[in-house]
Scaffold this active site. Structure first.
Site: not given
Lengths: 265, 265
Positions: B91-94
């Site tokens: 879950d990096a939301k990059r």
């Protein structure tokens, strides 16, 4: 001292608004740093030596440090830049909800400022915004073509999505620590945003390898003289892996400073 | 095998759509792991031991690993979960532009899937999307109140911003590897999005500590039976630092699985 006050002092002192992007792409590092304990730090250190007198700030992009050695290289890079009195803005483009955003805000323990993504809204950015002495640059209109997919869409209230972001960011500026990221590849938007939120400093990427508009960056990027115009690859890889790569980086940083200063008031 | 095919197999095999969020907040770790070489990994390992038979996937949030030891703990956590045959979604939301997005996409070298932020548009996500065997979950409607600041705004074409993101994501699904992140705290949006993009699996956060709607998550979150409903703190800190914290996590994961299964077809 607040981030923008410190940045303004540095801009005045060295007469430069250049931000040097420290994006040490492993595939492009010169042979002469590859055997170092931390090649990315070894590279950045020599780039900082060559460019610091023209650098109002350094902007490492977090993407190039996301592994165990990378975070060590990043911390040493930040410390070394601080040793040269240059503030460091971590280009992280983070944004997450409450509990997690607070954790991401710890990234500001070492850096002086950060870039953040507005898609999750105001509460997601509070942990950054509440650090009054740190700079928080909100992505607004980015320099890539796909920026238009969402940012340029028109809302029923007549504003585009990126204009709404600019207005939201102005409202989040309770501590005077908010700026915007606005690409130099969209000079018209850059100028209209300057009129829209005259009080917010901009971080303007896209003038180097991406070919953005130097004049618009220098004239519209600054709020009361404070702002940053960034080049990453155009400076740090100006000499590629030739023998004089550090000197080439210094020359490129000086040239960008001079080009920008020709348009600054 | 593609990410969603592998995930579907696992969902069928263990009869669970639970995603366990591995967010090892340093302030909440039990005393019994604090002296380990990598306390976050020591904690995650014992959580994985206690929960893996109920876990369709693990979802470590990158925010909790952004320091030198953190990335080591993350890699060991991913390897350990893989040892239990559980896929891992970072879950990096990059989201970043070309050169940098390609670098961020290296995060998928270890993990099986990732969450990404759509604000920078389609070209910024191509380096992730082009990895056909990896899952890419695009933030659409998030579970926090501030999600409304941008996501709920109406565009002149009659869609909200998050609906446009859903439509864009459906268009980015060339390799069948795209999903959406849609919070369980917005059950109406969850259901209307399911109708809008019936083919996209959702990752639904917000059912644990955030109090989202279990029924909506279980019924609208899945596309042809495939999707994930995540709880992080509600599982991993179910026992806080009591002596039976691992067992409490296992019980909480099983309970969420059973609650969701009561609504699954």
């Amino acid at each position: 001292m607040s981030f923008f006050a410190a940045l303004g002092d540095r801009i005045d002192r060295i007469d430069s608004v250049v931000s040097v992007g420290l994006d040490p792409d492993p595939a492009r590092l010169p042979d002469s740093v590859r055997d170092a304990d931390l090649p990315r730090f070894a590279f950045n250190r020599r780039i900082i030596d060559a460019t610091h007198e023209y650098a109002a700030a350094y902007k490492p992009n977090a993407a190039f440090y996301e592994d165990p050695d990378g975070w060590r290289a990043l911390r040493e890079t930040i410390a070394y830049a601080h040793g040269k009195d240059v503030p460091v803005l971590l280009d992280a483009k983070r944004g997450d909800i409450g509990n997690t955003a607070r954790q991401y805000a710890d990234l500001l323990e070492h850096a002086d400022g950060i870039t953040v993504n507005p898609y999750l809204g105001g509460d997601s950015l509070q942990p950054f915004l509440s650090k009054a002495e740190k700079g928080v640059f909100v992505l607004c209109r980015t320099s890539n073509p796909g920026g238009a997919d969402l940012q340029d869409r028109e809302l029923t209230d007549g504003r585009t999505v990126y204009e709404r972001v600019a207005d939201l960011a102005a409202g989040w500026n309770e501590h005077g620590n908010v700026g915007l990221v606005v690409g130099a590849t969209a000079p018209d938007e850059l100028e209209s945003l300057r009129d829209r939120v005259p009080e917010l400093p901009f971080l303007v990427p896209g003038v180097g390898a991406q070919g953005g508009d130097i004049e618009a960056a220098a004239t519209a990027g600054l709020a009361d003289g404070v702002g940053l115009v960034n080049s990453s690859r155009g400076i740090i890889f100006a000499g590629e892996d030739g023998p004089n790569w550090e000197r080439a980086a210094g020359v490129a940083a000086k040239r960008l400073r001079d080009e920008l200063n020709a348009y600054r008031g």
